[in-house]
Design an enzyme around this catalytic site. Sequence first.
Site, PDB file in Angstrom:
ATOM      1  N   GLU A 240      14.338 -44.926-101.283  1.00 31.54           N
ATOM      2  CA  GLU A 240      13.998 -44.020-100.191  1.00 31.54           C
ATOM      3  C   GLU A 240      14.911 -44.229 -98.984  1.00 31.54           C
ATOM      4  O   GLU A 240      15.341 -43.266 -98.335  1.00 31.54           O
ATOM      5  CB  GLU A 240      12.536 -44.214 -99.763  1.00 31.54           C
ATOM      6  CG  GLU A 240      11.528 -43.845-100.828  1.00 31.54           C
ATOM      7  CD  GLU A 240      11.040 -45.054-101.602  1.00 31.54           C
ATOM      8  OE1 GLU A 240       9.825 -45.141-101.857  1.00 31.54           O
ATOM      9  OE2 GLU A 240      11.878 -45.915-101.958  1.00 31.54           O
TER      10      GLU A 240
ATOM     11  N   ARG B 146       8.799 -43.329-115.711  1.00 30.06           N
ATOM     12  CA  ARG B 146       7.681 -43.978-115.009  1.00 30.06           C
ATOM     13  C   ARG B 146       7.021 -43.076-113.986  1.00 30.06           C
ATOM     14  O   ARG B 146       5.926 -43.355-113.513  1.00 30.06           O
ATOM     15  CB  ARG B 146       8.158 -45.273-114.345  1.00 30.06           C
ATOM     16  CG  ARG B 146       8.462 -46.382-115.336  1.00 30.06           C
ATOM     17  CD  ARG B 146       8.766 -47.692-114.632  1.00 30.06           C
ATOM     18  NE  ARG B 146      10.059 -47.663-113.951  1.00 30.06           N
ATOM     19  CZ  ARG B 146      10.264 -48.123-112.734  1.00 30.06           C
ATOM     20  NH1 ARG B 146       9.269 -48.619-112.030  1.00 30.06           N
ATOM     21  NH2 ARG B 146      11.484 -48.082-112.199  1.00 30.06           N
TER      22      ARG B 146
END
Length: 262
Positions: free
Chosen positions: A70, A96
């Site tokens: 991020e 995932r």
Amino acid sequence: MNVYVPSSARALDDDERELVELARRTIDAHTDAGPDEDGTHTMGAAVMAADHRMFAGVNLYHFTGGPCAELVALGAARAQGARQMRCIVAVGNHGRGVVGPCGRDRQVFADYYPTMRVIVPTPAGLRSVLAADLMPLTQRWTPEGMQELDPSLYQDPESAGPPVIRFNPRYLDDVRSGAKTRTTRFRDPAQLGPARLVFESDPEVVLSAEVTDIRHCLVSDLTDQDARAEALTTAAELREVLTRHYPELAGTDEVDVITFRT
């Protein structure tokens, strides 16, 4: 088991779903780890700026504290001129799916982008929530020191108060001087009455305004008067500016010509 879900949580919109896909494609293409293997690059992230541009990044794991995906995506956005962020998401490699941000990232979001939305998994599926809501009772760090988090930052700027109309900061002086009293928008509806004109500068500038008229017309029907109200000269010049901003725009498309006063 009861799981706390902030009140700002809502279902994803089309832009947010596209953001998830960008993060997934990014890490699928660039992970360096096979299934069930550790690696340096195992998470991808994507962030959407206020102007709807999207930027991606991958994590850089290191035992000294390498950056999360991020933070890499936020740095990439800044490097390409984005200043205000709308939404962010992280996705793990090998299917995932979406992964919620770590504590450090949540603090960074609260400090710098408290009204940005963050896509997280919940028992009800993926939801986007305000970044400030991911850190209940937090304090916000600033260069001047720690400060209490302003409760107004828990309100979504797109829904709290008058509607928002966003502008490139280069228009600020023309709007303030009254040279620009109209804006032409494509697939970006407005409504009559009070509005907030948000200029995506650093820091952001917000002017109170009133939308006094909304006219629907074809791009080909824009007039020189429309152009002059936007601090331009001719309709041809206005159409050229619109095409740069909306590359997919055609002369047969309908736009909204929004007249406002500050």
